[in-house]
Write a protein that holds these residues in place. Structure first.
Motif, PDB file in Angstrom:
ATOM      1  N   GLU A 112       0.823  -1.211   0.000  1.00  0.00           N
ATOM      2  CA  GLU A 112       0.000   0.000   0.000  1.00  0.00           C
ATOM      3  C   GLU A 112       0.854   1.256   0.000  1.00  0.00           C
ATOM      4  OE1 GLU A 112      -3.466   1.020   2.593  1.00  0.00           O
ATOM      5  OE2 GLU A 112      -3.757  -1.160   2.450  1.00  0.00           O
ATOM      6  N   GLU A 113       1.901   1.250   0.799  1.00  0.00           N
ATOM      7  CA  GLU A 113       2.797   2.410   0.858  1.00  0.00           C
ATOM      8  C   GLU A 113       3.469   2.643  -0.491  1.00  0.00           C
ATOM      9  OE1 GLU A 113       6.755   3.979   3.292  1.00  0.00           O
ATOM     10  OE2 GLU A 113       6.092   1.912   3.531  1.00  0.00           O
ATOM     11  N   LEU A 114       3.935   1.570  -1.122  1.00  0.00           N
ATOM     12  CA  LEU A 114       4.589   1.693  -2.426  1.00  0.00           C
ATOM     13  C   LEU A 114       3.632   2.235  -3.473  1.00  0.00           C
ATOM     14  CD1 LEU A 114       7.030   1.253  -4.288  1.00  0.00           C
ATOM     15  CD2 LEU A 114       6.208  -1.085  -4.640  1.00  0.00           C
ATOM     16  N   LEU A 115       2.431   1.670  -3.549  1.00  0.00           N
ATOM     17  CA  LEU A 115       1.462   2.118  -4.552  1.00  0.00           C
ATOM     18  C   LEU A 115       1.036   3.561  -4.327  1.00  0.00           C
ATOM     19  CD1 LEU A 115      -0.688  -1.116  -4.873  1.00  0.00           C
ATOM     20  CD2 LEU A 115       0.993  -0.247  -6.511  1.00  0.00           C
ATOM     21  N   THR A 116       0.856   3.948  -3.077  1.00  0.00           N
ATOM     22  CA  THR A 116       0.500   5.335  -2.763  1.00  0.00           C
ATOM     23  C   THR A 116       1.610   6.277  -3.201  1.00  0.00           C
ATOM     24  OG1 THR A 116      -0.870   4.666  -0.891  1.00  0.00           O
ATOM     25  CG2 THR A 116      -0.074   6.935  -0.887  1.00  0.00           C
ATOM     26  N   CYS A 117       2.833   5.891  -2.923  1.00  0.00           N
ATOM     27  CA  CYS A 117       3.989   6.693  -3.322  1.00  0.00           C
ATOM     28  C   CYS A 117       4.061   6.808  -4.846  1.00  0.00           C
ATOM     29  CB  CYS A 117       5.264   6.060  -2.768  1.00  0.00           C
ATOM     30  SG  CYS A 117       6.758   6.945  -3.182  1.00  0.00           S
ATOM     31  N   MET A 118       3.865   5.698  -5.530  1.00  0.00           N
ATOM     32  CA  MET A 118       3.933   5.707  -6.989  1.00  0.00           C
ATOM     33  C   MET A 118       2.821   6.565  -7.595  1.00  0.00           C
ATOM     34  SD  MET A 118       4.996   1.751  -7.694  1.00  0.00           S
ATOM     35  CE  MET A 118       4.814   1.887  -9.464  1.00  0.00           C
ATOM     36  N   GLU A 119       1.628   6.499  -7.019  1.00  0.00           N
ATOM     37  CA  GLU A 119       0.516   7.320  -7.522  1.00  0.00           C
ATOM     38  C   GLU A 119       0.823   8.803  -7.379  1.00  0.00           C
ATOM     39  OE1 GLU A 119      -2.773   5.789  -5.273  1.00  0.00           O
ATOM     40  OE2 GLU A 119      -3.265   4.299  -6.822  1.00  0.00           O
ATOM     41  N   ARG A 120       1.547   9.159  -6.341  1.00  0.00           N
ATOM     42  CA  ARG A 120       1.931  10.553  -6.126  1.00  0.00           C
ATOM     43  C   ARG A 120       2.821  11.059  -7.272  1.00  0.00           C
ATOM     44  NH1 ARG A 120       2.779  10.394  -0.894  1.00  0.00           N
ATOM     45  NH2 ARG A 120       4.740   9.293  -0.994  1.00  0.00           N
ATOM     46  N   TRP A 121       3.673  10.176  -7.783  1.00  0.00           N
ATOM     47  CA  TRP A 121       4.643  10.599  -8.805  1.00  0.00           C
ATOM     48  C   TRP A 121       4.234  10.254 -10.219  1.00  0.00           C
ATOM     49  CZ3 TRP A 121       7.649  14.142  -7.171  1.00  0.00           C
ATOM     50  CH2 TRP A 121       7.976  14.195  -5.819  1.00  0.00           C
ATOM     51  N   LEU A 122       3.189   9.436 -10.379  1.00  0.00           N
ATOM     52  CA  LEU A 122       2.692   9.103 -11.717  1.00  0.00           C
ATOM     53  C   LEU A 122       1.299   9.681 -11.888  1.00  0.00           C
ATOM     54  CD1 LEU A 122       3.712   5.350 -12.133  1.00  0.00           C
ATOM     55  CD2 LEU A 122       4.593   7.305 -13.401  1.00  0.00           C
ATOM     56  N   PRO A 123       1.201  10.907 -12.336  1.00  0.00           N
ATOM     57  CA  PRO A 123      -0.132  11.490 -12.527  1.00  0.00           C
ATOM     58  C   PRO A 123      -0.923  10.698 -13.566  1.00  0.00           C
ATOM     59  CG  PRO A 123       1.571  12.949 -13.410  1.00  0.00           C
ATOM     60  CD  PRO A 123       2.263  11.789 -12.742  1.00  0.00           C
ATOM     61  N   SER A 124      -2.204  10.808 -13.486  1.00  0.00           N
ATOM     62  CA  SER A 124      -3.098  10.096 -14.395  1.00  0.00           C
ATOM     63  C   SER A 124      -2.705  10.371 -15.844  1.00  0.00           C
ATOM     64  CB  SER A 124      -4.531  10.520 -14.155  1.00  0.00           C
ATOM     65  OG  SER A 124      -5.381   9.926 -15.091  1.00  0.00           O
ATOM     66  N   SER A 125      -2.716   9.327 -16.660  1.00  0.00           N
ATOM     67  CA  SER A 125      -2.340   9.472 -18.070  1.00  0.00           C
ATOM     68  C   SER A 125      -3.491   9.960 -18.928  1.00  0.00           C
ATOM     69  CB  SER A 125      -1.789   8.153 -18.622  1.00  0.00           C
ATOM     70  OG  SER A 125      -2.768   7.143 -18.501  1.00  0.00           O
ATOM     71  N   SER A 126      -4.682  10.113 -18.359  1.00  0.00           N
ATOM     72  CA  SER A 126      -5.826  10.561 -19.163  1.00  0.00           C
ATOM     73  C   SER A 126      -5.926  12.052 -19.219  1.00  0.00           C
ATOM     74  CB  SER A 126      -7.118   9.985 -18.592  1.00  0.00           C
ATOM     75  OG  SER A 126      -7.226  10.259 -17.223  1.00  0.00           O
TER      76      SER A 126
END
Length: 126
Positions: A112-126
């Motif tokens: 969960e921590e990893l995915l949350t961190c990644m979502e912070r740095w990978l903005p939505s591609s849409s």
């Protein structure tokens, strides 16, 4: 994050396999480099990598040196995160950020921590 491409730079194949398995379940494409030098080469040869997960402790070229070298590459604007050991020394996070990491997650990795961190740095591609 589905459809994004992540480069894992880690000399421990078991760690890379475990994280790859998790990320692929969430629809990410993952490539693995077993050393800092190979990680840099992967970035040079593949312009579609969206994020780099970097191990801190590797022989020859550690995660700090590799991240600093990546940040010097003119075409690279990808977020880079360091993964250090949970019993990391005080100041490892600061040292990682000073080397150019965008964030820091300890190992063993909490999904969960990893995915949350990644979502912070990978903005939505849409």
């Amino acid at each position: 994050m589905r459809g994004r491409k992540v480069l894992i730079v880690d000399d421990d194949v078991r760690n890379a396999f475990a994280i790859t398995s998790i990320l692929e379940l969430y629809g990410l494409s993952v490539i693995h480099a077993s050393s800092g030098h190979r990680g840099i080469e992967a970035l040079r040869s593949s312009s579609d990598i969206d994020l780099v997960l970097m191990d801190v402790m590797m022989p020859e070229m550690d995660g700090y040196a590799t991240t600093a070298a990546i940040r010097e590459m003119p075409a690279v604007r990808r977020p880079a995160g360091h993964r250090g050991h949970r019993r990391a020394m005080q100041g490892d996070r600061d040292k990682s950020l000073a080397a150019g990491a965008s964030d820091y997650v300890t190992k063993p990795v909490d999904t969960e921590e990893l995915l949350t961190c990644m979502e912070r740095w990978l903005p939505s591609s849409s």
